[in-house]
Design a protein around this motif. Structure first.
Motif, PDB file in Angstrom:
ATOM      1  N   PRO A   1       0.797  -1.241   0.000  1.00 40.49           N
ATOM      2  CA  PRO A   1       0.000   0.000   0.000  1.00 40.49           C
ATOM      3  C   PRO A   1       0.822   1.279   0.000  1.00 40.49           C
ATOM      4  O   PRO A   1       0.304   2.334  -0.373  1.00 40.49           O
ATOM      5  CB  PRO A   1      -0.831  -0.126   1.296  1.00 40.49           C
ATOM      6  N   LEU A   2       2.099   1.204   0.395  1.00 43.27           N
ATOM      7  CA  LEU A   2       2.922   2.408   0.383  1.00 43.27           C
ATOM      8  C   LEU A   2       3.173   2.903  -1.039  1.00 43.27           C
ATOM      9  O   LEU A   2       3.587   4.057  -1.234  1.00 43.27           O
ATOM     10  CB  LEU A   2       4.255   2.143   1.078  1.00 43.27           C
ATOM     11  N   SER A   3       2.950   2.051  -2.039  1.00 39.76           N
ATOM     12  CA  SER A   3       3.119   2.494  -3.422  1.00 39.76           C
ATOM     13  C   SER A   3       2.147   3.600  -3.784  1.00 39.76           C
ATOM     14  O   SER A   3       2.365   4.328  -4.758  1.00 39.76           O
ATOM     15  CB  SER A   3       2.937   1.310  -4.370  1.00 39.76           C
ATOM     16  N   ALA A   4       1.076   3.731  -3.021  1.00 42.84           N
ATOM     17  CA  ALA A   4       0.083   4.761  -3.320  1.00 42.84           C
ATOM     18  C   ALA A   4       0.537   6.153  -2.901  1.00 42.84           C
ATOM     19  O   ALA A   4      -0.073   7.142  -3.311  1.00 42.84           O
ATOM     20  CB  ALA A   4      -1.242   4.430  -2.622  1.00 42.84           C
TER      21      ALA A   4
ATOM     22  N   THR B   1      10.653   5.401   5.891  1.00 41.61           N
ATOM     23  CA  THR B   1       9.932   4.254   5.338  1.00 41.61           C
ATOM     24  C   THR B   1      10.720   2.961   5.509  1.00 41.61           C
ATOM     25  O   THR B   1      10.177   1.938   5.953  1.00 41.61           O
ATOM     26  CB  THR B   1       9.634   4.498   3.855  1.00 41.61           C
ATOM     27  N   VAL B   2      11.998   2.993   5.159  1.00 40.67           N
ATOM     28  CA  VAL B   2      12.825   1.787   5.265  1.00 40.67           C
ATOM     29  C   VAL B   2      12.991   1.387   6.723  1.00 40.67           C
ATOM     30  O   VAL B   2      12.952   0.195   7.066  1.00 40.67           O
ATOM     31  CB  VAL B   2      14.184   2.028   4.593  1.00 40.67           C
ATOM     32  N   LEU B   3      13.155   2.360   7.601  1.00 41.89           N
ATOM     33  CA  LEU B   3      13.255   2.055   9.031  1.00 41.89           C
ATOM     34  C   LEU B   3      11.974   1.388   9.528  1.00 41.89           C
ATOM     35  O   LEU B   3      12.023   0.404  10.278  1.00 41.89           O
ATOM     36  CB  LEU B   3      13.529   3.338   9.816  1.00 41.89           C
ATOM     37  N   GLY B   4      10.823   1.915   9.116  1.00 36.75           N
ATOM     38  CA  GLY B   4       9.560   1.324   9.557  1.00 36.75           C
ATOM     39  C   GLY B   4       9.355  -0.079   9.030  1.00 36.75           C
ATOM     40  O   GLY B   4       8.966  -0.996   9.786  1.00 36.75           O
ATOM     41  N   ILE B   5       9.630  -0.297   7.740  1.00 39.80           N
ATOM     42  CA  ILE B   5       9.450  -1.636   7.167  1.00 39.80           C
ATOM     43  C   ILE B   5      10.450  -2.610   7.772  1.00 39.80           C
ATOM     44  O   ILE B   5      10.116  -3.764   8.089  1.00 39.80           O
ATOM     45  CB  ILE B   5       9.586  -1.571   5.638  1.00 39.80           C
ATOM     46  N   GLY B   6      11.698  -2.170   7.965  1.00 43.10           N
ATOM     47  CA  GLY B   6      12.681  -3.042   8.601  1.00 43.10           C
ATOM     48  C   GLY B   6      12.302  -3.404  10.022  1.00 43.10           C
ATOM     49  O   GLY B   6      12.455  -4.557  10.447  1.00 43.10           O
TER      50      GLY B   6
ATOM     51  N   PRO C   1       2.153 -16.824  14.093  1.00 45.52           N
ATOM     52  CA  PRO C   1       2.069 -16.045  12.847  1.00 45.52           C
ATOM     53  C   PRO C   1       0.804 -15.214  12.748  1.00 45.52           C
ATOM     54  O   PRO C   1       0.788 -14.200  12.049  1.00 45.52           O
ATOM     55  CB  PRO C   1       2.112 -17.127  11.758  1.00 45.52           C
ATOM     56  N   ALA C   2      -0.257 -15.630  13.416  1.00 44.09           N
ATOM     57  CA  ALA C   2      -1.489 -14.835  13.348  1.00 44.09           C
ATOM     58  C   ALA C   2      -1.276 -13.439  13.919  1.00 44.09           C
ATOM     59  O   ALA C   2      -1.816 -12.451  13.407  1.00 44.09           O
ATOM     60  CB  ALA C   2      -2.615 -15.555  14.079  1.00 44.09           C
ATOM     61  N   LEU C   3      -0.475 -13.347  14.993  1.00 42.81           N
ATOM     62  CA  LEU C   3      -0.208 -12.045  15.590  1.00 42.81           C
ATOM     63  C   LEU C   3       0.647 -11.162  14.684  1.00 42.81           C
ATOM     64  O   LEU C   3       0.675  -9.939  14.856  1.00 42.81           O
ATOM     65  CB  LEU C   3       0.490 -12.220  16.943  1.00 42.81           C
ATOM     66  N   ALA C   4       1.345 -11.761  13.725  1.00 47.35           N
ATOM     67  CA  ALA C   4       2.172 -10.970  12.812  1.00 47.35           C
ATOM     68  C   ALA C   4       1.334 -10.054  11.936  1.00 47.35           C
ATOM     69  O   ALA C   4       1.863  -9.117  11.330  1.00 47.35           O
ATOM     70  CB  ALA C   4       3.023 -11.894  11.941  1.00 47.35           C
ATOM     71  N   GLY C   5       0.046 -10.330  11.858  1.00 47.51           N
ATOM     72  CA  GLY C   5      -0.810  -9.445  11.074  1.00 47.51           C
ATOM     73  C   GLY C   5      -0.935  -8.055  11.665  1.00 47.51           C
ATOM     74  O   GLY C   5      -1.224  -7.094  10.931  1.00 47.51           O
ATOM     75  N   LEU C   6      -0.717  -7.904  12.968  1.00 51.05           N
ATOM     76  CA  LEU C   6      -0.840  -6.582  13.589  1.00 51.05           C
ATOM     77  C   LEU C   6       0.238  -5.615  13.120  1.00 51.05           C
ATOM     78  O   LEU C   6      -0.077  -4.502  12.701  1.00 51.05           O
ATOM     79  CB  LEU C   6      -0.819  -6.737  15.115  1.00 51.05           C
TER      80      LEU C   6
ATOM     81  N   ALA D   1      -0.091  -2.242  10.639  1.00 53.42           N
ATOM     82  CA  ALA D   1       0.436  -0.914  10.958  1.00 53.42           C
ATOM     83  C   ALA D   1       1.000  -0.242   9.712  1.00 53.42           C
ATOM     84  O   ALA D   1       0.891   0.978   9.549  1.00 53.42           O
ATOM     85  CB  ALA D   1       1.514  -1.030  12.038  1.00 53.42           C
ATOM     86  N   ILE D   2       1.607  -1.024   8.811  1.00 57.36           N
ATOM     87  CA  ILE D   2       2.097  -0.449   7.560  1.00 57.36           C
ATOM     88  C   ILE D   2       0.932   0.075   6.743  1.00 57.36           C
ATOM     89  O   ILE D   2       0.976   1.170   6.171  1.00 57.36           O
ATOM     90  CB  ILE D   2       2.897  -1.498   6.761  1.00 57.36           C
ATOM     91  N   TYR D   3      -0.151  -0.691   6.676  1.00 56.23           N
ATOM     92  CA  TYR D   3      -1.310  -0.274   5.885  1.00 56.23           C
ATOM     93  C   TYR D   3      -1.955   0.978   6.448  1.00 56.23           C
ATOM     94  O   TYR D   3      -2.570   1.750   5.709  1.00 56.23           O
ATOM     95  CB  TYR D   3      -2.329  -1.417   5.846  1.00 56.23           C
TER      96      TYR D   3
END
Length: 825
Positions: free
Chosen positions: A21-24, A122-127, A143-148, A152-154
């Motif tokens: 979504p960051l491509s937007a 952006t790179v700091l946040g994604i990393g 892994p289900a908790l990894a969706g949180l 946050a990126i979205y």
């Protein structure tokens, strides 16, 4: 270990997919390349740490160190020991980038350019998200908790966009999340061994796991609902459905005067051949100014010219609530300068990310730092808020010119920024030839512009018309110059094109004329007052307005000494700042007026189309929604009240004249009677009273033990809750005896008034309960909610069981099973 490495790789890939979504919000894909490098380093370091059997905390430290090295290499500060070995000064450089990113977020509207501060953030946040996802999915196997963190990126583009982000990047991110879940599930199944169904049946090799199949179906349905539901519900998005439902402008727009999420996606030249309707009038802006004859109130500028007309480049600027640049600095002497003040009230009918202001504002009031000012375009814009309902004040400088002063302007050098950016045009030989003929013999920049301006006159065949005519040239500009009929949008864009062809910077401005609805110092501007005109840049004078649209077609048209009404008699030439409004025609460039820019499906700002439909009052919808919500909240209480009433009718049996079973009963004891046909009724009454007592206990948070006998329950209540109330003690013992006799005795207890006993117990329990418990017992009775929850669970269990049976029967005819059986033979 192989499974962990595979899961770690999937976790890294899912993080990158979740960042789609960051491509937007970025113009280019630099952020993705840098983020991929950072995430790859984090994943590689995590795999090495697990290979060395580091504990989880050491894995986290290693991943953070890897991310730091990647950031040092991608964003060097010039003080590193090696290309990727940071020093204390490197972290100071990182702090400076973070600080600068805050300013860039306020200065740029989406889509943002590739600046180091924004890319670093952006790179700091994604990393950082990659580290958290790896810990949750691989280290903790959750892994289900990894969706949180992925969500946050979205949330970043969701917070930046006014309406909504495109749905496709969300689908990409959701696919990565599902990939992570499936990979973890496959790994668990492989380690577990054989597969079984929920009822313990062994699953054949050819048969897919029912649990996995159900999970896949739920995942697909969930993603589909998450994507489709916001698109289908009105008001939840302005993205995909609006795009699919909006074709080329034809004069029948959406009825929304100006709605858009991005001030940098504006097409103001798309409808040279369209016809716009005028059916209704909507108030858009009220402006009060101490200037006697103000010029046009403006809000947008179209400055990027292509074959299909003018569009808007992405604006950039600084917070509008700070001191704005001084427009009088470096001005040539002889330019008139007068300072005024204005207050603008935007109605709910104007919904766009641009604020109407007069040219050359120098100070604003009542605006937050989300509103930015682009000094070059002289517009106030926001990437996060809408102008709808705004009220603000500002001071501005009105610049006036004379022909003699404008003739002193020198030709701009070839490297001047205005000439570089605002003279770009498509190559149309016919237009170039026309301009060369018009400016032949003109000595100054102003004389060239004036020759082009004078060309759009009635003497040359130009007329104001509510519709335009199509042509056969294949070029909109040539069609208009041939047919010579149109409205303000065509005149403004055509003149700007011709001025650019003469090598002079020009652009198209959008705003409001003064209209004809004036009360003192206040102008009420409607959709029919929307207008477009041309602005030309002169050296040491800035942008000078020229309105080539015939004045007789524009209510509130303003003409000046440097740009007079060329269709008026010579003696009526207006003085600087004067207003010409011939006739009472309310035709201008509005969303519903003939000069409105038609709505373009690719634009972010829609100003064209039919008149905005008269807005229905909103309060009935709010009132209806509030009533529906109250009805929904009152449903448990109403259900509890109905159940209590039904039980009360049963328990309120009138005492009968009875015969004692063993002589005269004591005065204060229960009268045990023997009734023949009334025994069933007496048992039902006792059961109803006892059920109501148990529900009352649940409502008031008193423990209920279904394994106790009625007498044991009554004794416990006397000890724990009712010992202080003698009446309640007698009442609960009466209810216990009645239920005990109804369950175990041949003859039930009858003749007692059970309803007063219930009321006595309920009153005692309520008196001892706190306020919150009493409120919940009245509004959201726990007994009702518990009964509904159990009923839902039972229904779900029955449905699952029935579905499993049906599926098991259908599997007998599965082609895969039949084929496996034949191969086994």
């Amino acid at each position: 270990m192989i499974a962990h490495r595979n899961l770690g790789f999937v976790a890294a890939a899912a993080t990158l997919l979740a960042a789609a979504p960051l491509s937007a919000i970025f113009e280019r894909w630099t952020w993705l390349i840098q983020a991929t490098i950072a995430v790859a380093v984090v994943a590689a370091v995590a795999a090495l740490a697990r290979l060395a059997r580091f504990p989880l905390w050491a894995q986290v430290v290693a991943m953070v160190a890897g991310l730091t090295l990647a950031l040092t290499w991608l964003f060097p500060g010039g003080t590193e020991l090696v290309a990727f070995i940071p020093t204390p000064a490197t972290f100071g450089h990182f702090a400076d980038l973070l600080s600068a990113s805050m300013q860039d977020m306020r200065s740029y509207g989406v889509k943002v350019p590739d600046t180091d501060p924004l890319l670093f953030l952006t790179v700091l946040g994604i990393g950082g998200v990659a580290v958290v996802v790896d810990v949750l999915a691989v280290g903790l196997r959750r892994p289900a908790l990894a969706g949180l963190p992925m969500l946050a990126i979205y949330s970043v583009p969701v917070a930046v966009y006014v309406d909504s982000v495109p749905p496709v990047p969300f689908v990409v991110g959701a696919a990565g999340y599902l990939w992570l879940l499936v990979t973890d599930n496959v790994d668990r199944v492989r380690r577990f061994g054989r597969r079984f169904t929920g009822d313990g049946r062994d699953v054949d090799v050819w048969e897919s796991s029912p649990l996995a199949a159900a999970g896949r179906r739920l995942a697909v349905v969930g993603v589909a609902l998450a994507v489709v539901l916001p698109l289908a519900v009105p008001g939840m998005t302005g993205g995909l459905l609006d795009t699919l439902g909006t074709g080329a402008g034809n004069g029948t727009g959406t009825g929304r005067p100006g709605i858009g999420t991005n001030p940098g996606r504006i097409n103001l030249f798309a409808a040279l051949s369209g016809q716009l309707n005028q059916s209704e009038v909507a108030d858009l802006v009220k402006v009060t100014t101490n200037e006697q004859q103000p010029f046009y109130l403006r809000f947008g500028v179209a400055d990027r010219l292509s074959n299909d007309g003018f569009r808007v480049n992405d604006p950039s600027g600084r917070a509008a609530n700070r001191d704005l640049p001084d427009p009088t600095r470096d001005l040539r002497s002889g330019v008139g300068q007068n300072r005024y003040r204005a207050t603008v009230e935007v109605t709910d009918n104007l919904d766009m990310p641009l604020l109407p202001v007069y040219a050359q504002p120098v100070r604003t009031e009542d605006l937050n730092d989300r509103w930015l000012y682009d000094a070059d375009r002289q517009i106030v814009f926001s990437g996060r808020e809408s102008a709808r309902g705004k009220k603000y004040s500002f001071e501005y400088v009105r610049l006036t010119y004379t022909p003699s002063v404008l003739r002193q302007a020198q030709e701009l050098g070839s490297s001047h920024p205005a000439r570089v950016h605002y003279t770009i045009k498509p190559d149309v030989p016919e237009v170039d030839a026309l301009v060369e003929r018009l400016i032949r013999g003109a000595d100054t920049e102003y004389d060239k512009v004036r020759a082009i301006y004078d060309y759009f006159s009635a003497d040359n065949g130009f007329v104001y018309r509510l519709s335009t005519e199509t042509g056969t040239s294949g070029q909109d500009i040539l069609d208009f110059l041939t047919n010579k009929a149109g409205y303000c949008q065509q005149y403004a864009a055509a003149m700007a094109w011709l001025v650019r062809a003469a090598g002079i910077p020009a652009r198209v401005a959008f705003g409001f004329t003064n209209g004809s609805n004036r009360s003192g110092d206040t102008y009420t501007l409607t959709n029919r007052n929307l207008h477009a005109w041309t602005e030309v840049y002169f050296d040491q004078m800035g942008w000078v307005p020229f309105d080539a649209t015939p004045a007789y077609g524009v209510a509130g048209s303003t003409r000046s000494a440097w740009a007079p009404d060329i269709d008026a008699p010579e003696e009526s030439t207006a003085e600087p700042g004067s207003t010409s409004a011939p006739g009472d025609t309310e035709a201008s460039a509005g969303p519903q007026g003939p000069d409105s820019p038609e709505e373009d499906p690719d634009s972010g700002l829609a100003l064209g189309g039919t008149a905005p439909a008269e807005r229905a009052p909103v309060w009935p919808w709010w009132a209806g929604g509030a009533l529906a919500l109250l009805a929904l909240l009152a449903l448990p209480a109403l259900r509890r009240l109905a159940l209590r009433r039904r039980r009360s009718v049963a328990a309120a049996s009138a005492p009968a004249t009875v015969r004692s079973a063993g002589g005269d009963a004591p005065a204060d004891g229960p009268r045990m009677v023997v009734l023949g046909a009334d025994a069933a009724r007496a048992r039902a009454d006792a059961h109803a009273a006892w059920d109501e007592l148990l529900d009352t206990l649940v409502d008031y948070r008193v423990r209920v033990d279904r394994t106790e006998t009625p007498r044991a329950t009554a004794d416990r209540l006397v000890r724990e809750a009712l010992s202080a109330d003698a009446g309640a003690v007698t009442a609960v013992r009466l209810l216990g005896r009645a239920e005990e006799r109804a369950r175990y005795a041949r003859d039930p207890l009858t003749g007692e008034r059970l309803l007063p006993a219930l009321r006595s117990v309920r009153g005692a329990l309520a008196a001892q309960a706190d306020r919150r418990t009493r409120l919940l017992a009245a509004v959201l009775p726990p007994s009702v909610l518990l009964r509904w929850r159990l009923a839902t669970a039972d229904t779900s269990s029955r449905l699952v069981t029935a579905t499993g049976r049906v599926r098991y029967r259908l599997l007998r005819w599965s082609p895969r099973r039949l084929l496996a059986s034949r191969m086994a033979r």
